[in-house]
Write a protein that holds these residues in place. Structure first.
Motif, PDB file in Angstrom:
ATOM      1  N   SER A  19       0.836  -1.207   0.000  1.00  0.00           N
ATOM      2  CA  SER A  19       0.000   0.000   0.000  1.00  0.00           C
ATOM      3  C   SER A  19       0.869   1.254   0.000  1.00  0.00           C
ATOM      4  O   SER A  19       2.002   1.230   0.472  1.00  0.00           O
ATOM      5  N   PRO A  20       0.336   2.359  -0.514  1.00  0.00           N
ATOM      6  CA  PRO A  20       1.087   3.627  -0.485  1.00  0.00           C
ATOM      7  C   PRO A  20       1.302   4.114   0.947  1.00  0.00           C
ATOM      8  O   PRO A  20       0.523   3.786   1.854  1.00  0.00           O
ATOM      9  N   ASP A  21       2.367   4.876   1.138  1.00  0.00           N
ATOM     10  CA  ASP A  21       2.665   5.469   2.443  1.00  0.00           C
ATOM     11  C   ASP A  21       2.962   6.942   2.205  1.00  0.00           C
ATOM     12  O   ASP A  21       3.319   7.340   1.090  1.00  0.00           O
ATOM     13  N   TYR A  22       2.833   7.769   3.241  1.00  0.00           N
ATOM     14  CA  TYR A  22       3.033   9.208   3.048  1.00  0.00           C
ATOM     15  C   TYR A  22       4.331   9.717   3.674  1.00  0.00           C
ATOM     16  O   TYR A  22       4.698  10.873   3.475  1.00  0.00           O
ATOM     17  N   PRO A  80       7.767   8.125   0.904  1.00  0.00           N
ATOM     18  CA  PRO A  80       8.068   8.908  -0.305  1.00  0.00           C
ATOM     19  C   PRO A  80       8.805  10.210   0.000  1.00  0.00           C
ATOM     20  O   PRO A  80       9.640  10.643  -0.804  1.00  0.00           O
ATOM     21  N   GLY A  83       5.597   8.369  -5.419  1.00  0.00           N
ATOM     22  CA  GLY A  83       5.610   7.462  -4.272  1.00  0.00           C
ATOM     23  C   GLY A  83       4.331   7.477  -3.468  1.00  0.00           C
ATOM     24  O   GLY A  83       3.985   6.492  -2.807  1.00  0.00           O
ATOM     25  N   PHE A  84       3.600   8.587  -3.517  1.00  0.00           N
ATOM     26  CA  PHE A  84       2.329   8.682  -2.790  1.00  0.00           C
ATOM     27  C   PHE A  84       1.258   7.746  -3.362  1.00  0.00           C
ATOM     28  O   PHE A  84       0.294   7.419  -2.677  1.00  0.00           O
ATOM     29  N   PHE A  85       1.433   7.335  -4.621  1.00  0.00           N
ATOM     30  CA  PHE A  85       0.394   6.554  -5.294  1.00  0.00           C
ATOM     31  C   PHE A  85       0.795   5.104  -5.566  1.00  0.00           C
ATOM     32  O   PHE A  85      -0.053   4.298  -5.942  1.00  0.00           O
ATOM     33  N   LEU A  86       2.082   4.773  -5.397  1.00  0.00           N
ATOM     34  CA  LEU A  86       2.550   3.421  -5.676  1.00  0.00           C
ATOM     35  C   LEU A  86       2.804   2.656  -4.384  1.00  0.00           C
ATOM     36  O   LEU A  86       2.940   3.261  -3.315  1.00  0.00           O
ATOM     37  N   SER A 112       4.434   0.905  -1.220  1.00  0.00           N
ATOM     38  CA  SER A 112       5.581   1.342  -0.430  1.00  0.00           C
ATOM     39  C   SER A 112       6.834   0.525  -0.715  1.00  0.00           C
ATOM     40  O   SER A 112       7.948   0.990  -0.464  1.00  0.00           O
ATOM     41  N   ALA A 118       8.900   2.537  -3.006  1.00  0.00           N
ATOM     42  CA  ALA A 118       9.527   3.671  -2.315  1.00  0.00           C
ATOM     43  C   ALA A 118      10.692   3.196  -1.447  1.00  0.00           C
ATOM     44  O   ALA A 118      11.717   3.872  -1.345  1.00  0.00           O
TER      45      ALA A 118
END
Length: 258
Positions: free
Chosen positions: A169-172, A175, A217-220, A222, A225
């Motif tokens: 899942s994406p992570d904030y 990235p 990186g926000f959309f792909l 983790s 990233a």
């Protein structure tokens, strides 16, 4: 020189586009996947990641870190060659600028003379202006294959958490770290190349690349990233460790000449 840089950049972009388009990014990679790109690049890396994860009790985060470091170590000789080429080009910049001033006229005969003198200067110092570009082109298939292996391995998508994030899942936060590591790595590379540092396009790329990495990186997942973070941190350490001996050698050589 400008034409050569442009041609190299176009080749690099073309290689990325070609390899990225060779296969569906959402198509799972397995031993039954067909095609040269899948069979000899993507699947072997996917297989290696899965086997390292099994060694670490199913921890795909550690597996990605280890495989990324192994890839960077394999590519280390090419990166050293690239850094040496960059340092060599930087060392002859004063002489190169003098030639450009001497043959500043734009008529064909003068420009031919400038090209001849420039090539002679390169040969005198053993510098190849394209030597720093070839390692990048050679690395691209491996790095893009790693990207595909992470994105297309179902086992990674089904893996659990690693540190504070879920690999699938994406992570904030990650990235942002990836973007910061990208900026630092590029900043270090430009610090050793005055010509690049004074180039407006290179200055723009210094900020654009980290921003692009962060936003993407926000959309792909983790996992990707994480690969960027580890790879760029390795490159930062590599640049620091390699450049210092080079500078010490240059300083020693300069001192001997005096």
């Amino acid at each position: 020189m400008r034409n050569r840089k442009l041609i190299t950049a176009l080749l690099l972009i073309g290689a990325v586009a070609l390899l990225s388009g060779c296969t569906q990014i959402n198509e799972p990679i397995t031993s039954e996947s067909t095609g040269f790109w899948n069979s000899y690049f993507v699947y072997p890396l996917s297989w290696v990641i899965i086997n390292f994860a099994e060694m670490f009790s199913g921890n795909f985060g550690l597996a990605i870190i280890v495989v990324t470091i192994i890839i960077r170590l394999v590519l280390l000789p090419l990166n050293i060659k690239q850094l040496k080429s960059t340092q060599g080009m930087q060392a002859i910049q004063p002489e190169l600028k003098e030639l450009q001033k001497k043959y500043s006229s734009k008529d064909q005969q003068t420009q031919q003379k400038l090209q001849q003198e420039t090539m002679a200067l390169f040969q005198k110092h053993g510098v190849n202006p394209l030597a720093g570009c070839f390692p990048i082109l050679i690395q691209m298939p491996i790095l893009i294959a790693m990207y595909h292996a992470i994105m297309r391995t179902d086992e990674i998508k089904q893996s659990g958490d690693f540190l504070w994030f879920t690999l699938s899942s994406p992570d904030y936060v990650l990235p942002l770290i990836a973007g910061a590591a990208t900026f630092l790595q590029q900043k270090l590379m430009m610090a050793g190349n005055q010509t690049a540092a004074e180039n407006p396009q290179m200055k723009a790329m210094l900020y654009m690349m980290p921003i692009m990495i962060t936003v993407i990186g926000f959309f792909l997942p983790s996992a990707l990233a994480l690969y960027w973070v580890v790879g760029n941190i390795f490159m930062v350490a590599q640049t620091l460790l390699i450049r210092k001996p080079m500078k010490n050698k240059e300083a020693s050589t300069g001192g001997d000449k005096k």
